[in-house]
Design an enzyme around this catalytic site. Sequence first.
Site, PDB file in Angstrom:
ATOM      1  N   TYR A 111     -12.823   8.126   5.808  1.00  0.00           N
ATOM      2  CA  TYR A 111     -14.114   8.633   6.238  1.00  0.00           C
ATOM      3  C   TYR A 111     -14.530   8.413   7.665  1.00  0.00           C
ATOM      4  CZ  TYR A 111     -14.715   8.352   1.093  1.00  0.00           C
ATOM      5  OH  TYR A 111     -14.793   8.476  -0.441  1.00  0.00           O
ATOM      6  N   ASP A 112     -13.534   8.175   8.391  1.00  0.00           N
ATOM      7  CA  ASP A 112     -13.762   7.677  10.073  1.00  0.00           C
ATOM      8  C   ASP A 112     -14.676   8.832  10.577  1.00  0.00           C
ATOM      9  OD1 ASP A 112     -12.603   5.202   9.615  1.00  0.00           O
ATOM     10  OD2 ASP A 112     -10.753   5.854  10.550  1.00  0.00           O
TER      11      ASP A 112
ATOM     12  N   THR B 254       0.977  -1.095  -0.048  1.00  0.00           N
ATOM     13  CA  THR B 254       0.227  -0.203  -0.082  1.00  0.00           C
ATOM     14  C   THR B 254       0.974   1.243   0.091  1.00  0.00           C
ATOM     15  OG1 THR B 254      -1.712   1.266   1.109  1.00  0.00           O
ATOM     16  CG2 THR B 254      -0.406   0.099   2.392  1.00  0.00           C
TER      17      THR B 254
ATOM     18  N   ASP C  55      -7.623  -3.640  -0.580  1.00  0.00           N
ATOM     19  CA  ASP C  55      -8.474  -2.721  -1.094  1.00  0.00           C
ATOM     20  C   ASP C  55      -9.718  -2.555  -0.504  1.00  0.00           C
ATOM     21  OD1 ASP C  55      -8.398  -1.111  -3.647  1.00  0.00           O
ATOM     22  OD2 ASP C  55     -10.376  -1.836  -3.868  1.00  0.00           O
ATOM     23  N   SER C  56     -10.017  -1.248  -0.085  1.00  0.00           N
ATOM     24  CA  SER C  56     -11.101  -1.232   0.974  1.00  0.00           C
ATOM     25  C   SER C  56     -12.049   0.149   0.357  1.00  0.00           C
ATOM     26  CB  SER C  56     -10.568  -0.998   2.250  1.00  0.00           C
ATOM     27  OG  SER C  56      -9.366  -0.070   2.317  1.00  0.00           O
TER      28      SER C  56
ATOM     29  N   ASN D  38      -0.669   4.097   1.148  1.00  0.00           N
ATOM     30  CA  ASN D  38      -1.248   4.894   2.136  1.00  0.00           C
ATOM     31  C   ASN D  38      -1.146   4.644   3.371  1.00  0.00           C
ATOM     32  OD1 ASN D  38      -3.265   5.541   4.037  1.00  0.00           O
ATOM     33  ND2 ASN D  38      -5.025   5.458   2.406  1.00  0.00           N
ATOM     34  N   LYS D  39      -0.265   5.665   3.911  1.00  0.00           N
ATOM     35  CA  LYS D  39       0.645   5.531   5.381  1.00  0.00           C
ATOM     36  C   LYS D  39      -0.554   5.009   6.380  1.00  0.00           C
ATOM     37  CE  LYS D  39       4.735   8.098   4.453  1.00  0.00           C
ATOM     38  NZ  LYS D  39       4.795   8.347   3.114  1.00  0.00           N
TER      39      LYS D  39
ATOM     40  N   LYS E 215     -10.462   0.579  17.332  1.00  0.00           N
ATOM     41  CA  LYS E 215     -10.771   0.437  15.923  1.00  0.00           C
ATOM     42  C   LYS E 215      -9.817  -0.830  15.360  1.00  0.00           C
ATOM     43  CE  LYS E 215     -10.577   2.400  11.241  1.00  0.00           C
ATOM     44  NZ  LYS E 215      -9.873   3.093  10.335  1.00  0.00           N
TER      45      LYS E 215
HETATM   46  P1  ITT Z   1      -3.347   1.800  -1.696  1.00  0.00           P
HETATM   47  O1  ITT Z   1      -4.113   1.609  -2.903  1.00  0.00           O
HETATM   48  O2  ITT Z   1      -1.940   2.319  -2.234  1.00  0.00           O
HETATM   49  O3  ITT Z   1      -3.333   0.889  -0.699  1.00  0.00           O
HETATM   50  P2  ITT Z   1      -5.440   3.723  -1.296  1.00  0.00           P
HETATM   51  O4  ITT Z   1      -5.910   4.774  -0.225  1.00  0.00           O
HETATM   52  O5  ITT Z   1      -5.605   4.108  -2.843  1.00  0.00           O
HETATM   53  O6  ITT Z   1      -3.917   3.203  -1.138  1.00  0.00           O
HETATM   54  P3  ITT Z   1      -7.773   2.061  -1.758  1.00  0.00           P
HETATM   55  O7  ITT Z   1      -7.779   2.283  -3.051  1.00  0.00           O
HETATM   56  O8  ITT Z   1      -8.120   0.693  -0.875  1.00  0.00           O
HETATM   57  O9  ITT Z   1      -6.248   2.511  -1.003  1.00  0.00           O
HETATM   58  O10 ITT Z   1      -8.888   2.870  -1.060  1.00  0.00           O
HETATM   59  C1  ITT Z   1      -9.218   3.172   0.193  1.00  0.00           C
HETATM   60  C2  ITT Z   1      -9.986   4.236   0.559  1.00  0.00           C
HETATM   61  O11 ITT Z   1     -11.338   3.912   1.189  1.00  0.00           O
HETATM   62  C3  ITT Z   1      -9.128   5.288   1.471  1.00  0.00           C
HETATM   63  O12 ITT Z   1      -8.472   6.192   0.727  1.00  0.00           O
HETATM   64  C4  ITT Z   1     -10.115   5.848   2.149  1.00  0.00           C
HETATM   65  O13 ITT Z   1     -10.779   7.016   1.588  1.00  0.00           O
HETATM   66  C5  ITT Z   1     -11.177   4.633   2.491  1.00  0.00           C
HETATM   67  N1  ITT Z   1     -11.106   3.772   3.409  1.00  0.00           N
HETATM   68  C6  ITT Z   1     -10.588   2.455   3.740  1.00  0.00           C
HETATM   69  N2  ITT Z   1     -10.743   2.107   4.889  1.00  0.00           N
HETATM   70  C7  ITT Z   1     -10.947   3.233   5.843  1.00  0.00           C
HETATM   71  C8  ITT Z   1     -11.058   3.182   7.275  1.00  0.00           C
HETATM   72  O14 ITT Z   1     -10.653   2.490   7.910  1.00  0.00           O
HETATM   73  N3  ITT Z   1     -11.374   4.497   7.528  1.00  0.00           N
HETATM   74  C9  ITT Z   1     -11.816   5.437   6.771  1.00  0.00           C
HETATM   75  N4  ITT Z   1     -11.645   5.366   5.526  1.00  0.00           N
HETATM   76  C10 ITT Z   1     -11.395   4.200   4.863  1.00  0.00           C
END
Ligand code: ITT
Length: 204
Positions: A155-156, A7, A70-71, A9-10, A176
């Site tokens: 979105y937390d 990922t 992916d979330s 995303n830090k 969490k």
């Molecule tokens: P990577 O693909 O590099 O992992 P990304 O941020 O683009 O980073 P995703 O495509 O999986 O990752 O998008 C996930 C987004 O969903 C994330 O940027 C948040 O906006 C949201 N998200 C996922 N999990 C979350 C959480 O636990 N709390 C709040 N928002 C969340």
Amino acid sequence: MEIVVSTRNKDKFREISRILKDHRISPLSLENFPRAPKNIKEDGKTFSENACKKALKVAYSTKYLTVADDSGLEVEFLNGAPGIFSARFAGKDATYNSNNEKLLKLLKDVPDAKRRAKFICCVAIADKDGIVDIVEGKYSGCIGLKAKGTRGFGYDPIFYCPRLGKTFAQLNPDLKNKVSHRAKAFAKAKKVIINYIKGKKIKE
Ligand code: ITT
């Protein structure tokens, strides 16, 4: 065993590494692999397709066992949006804030009963030979009327959990990481990884 967390995303990395860490597993970030692919295009139609792509590309390149998450958030009133587009809901240069503002605007005047939403986390585990397994975790709640809390990310602040009486951004991070969609998905992923390690030891 060292495993790579695919990922960029830090915030996700911080949560994933805390959930996964135990005496058998050491999570490594992509910062340790300067030659690992950057800007992997997330063009799948599902969380699972995108998670697999992120895991496979990094596993091929690093040769390490790799996990990718992916979330996103699915809002019932919006027929599941933002879903796989959660990171860039407000556009190409979206920030956590602009995504939250857009969502609150779209739900303006929508009554409580119709503000149901769920977080989804899909985790793909791959090694240099391909996908090892795919697991998923979900957490249901609803979208609040305004942002509350300063912890967490994404979105937390607008994701309210009726059972806890708080938004995810008002929770202690340890809580969490015990209850969330990510906690559930990575608890399953941890079992897969431990079985993988055991299998490797038997073969050696
Ligand atoms: P990577 O693909 O590099 O992992 P990304 O941020 O683009 O980073 P995703 O495509 O999986 O990752 O998008 C996930 C987004 O969903 C994330 O940027 C948040 O906006 C949201 N998200 C996922 N999990 C979350 C959480 O636990 N709390 C709040 N928002 C969340």
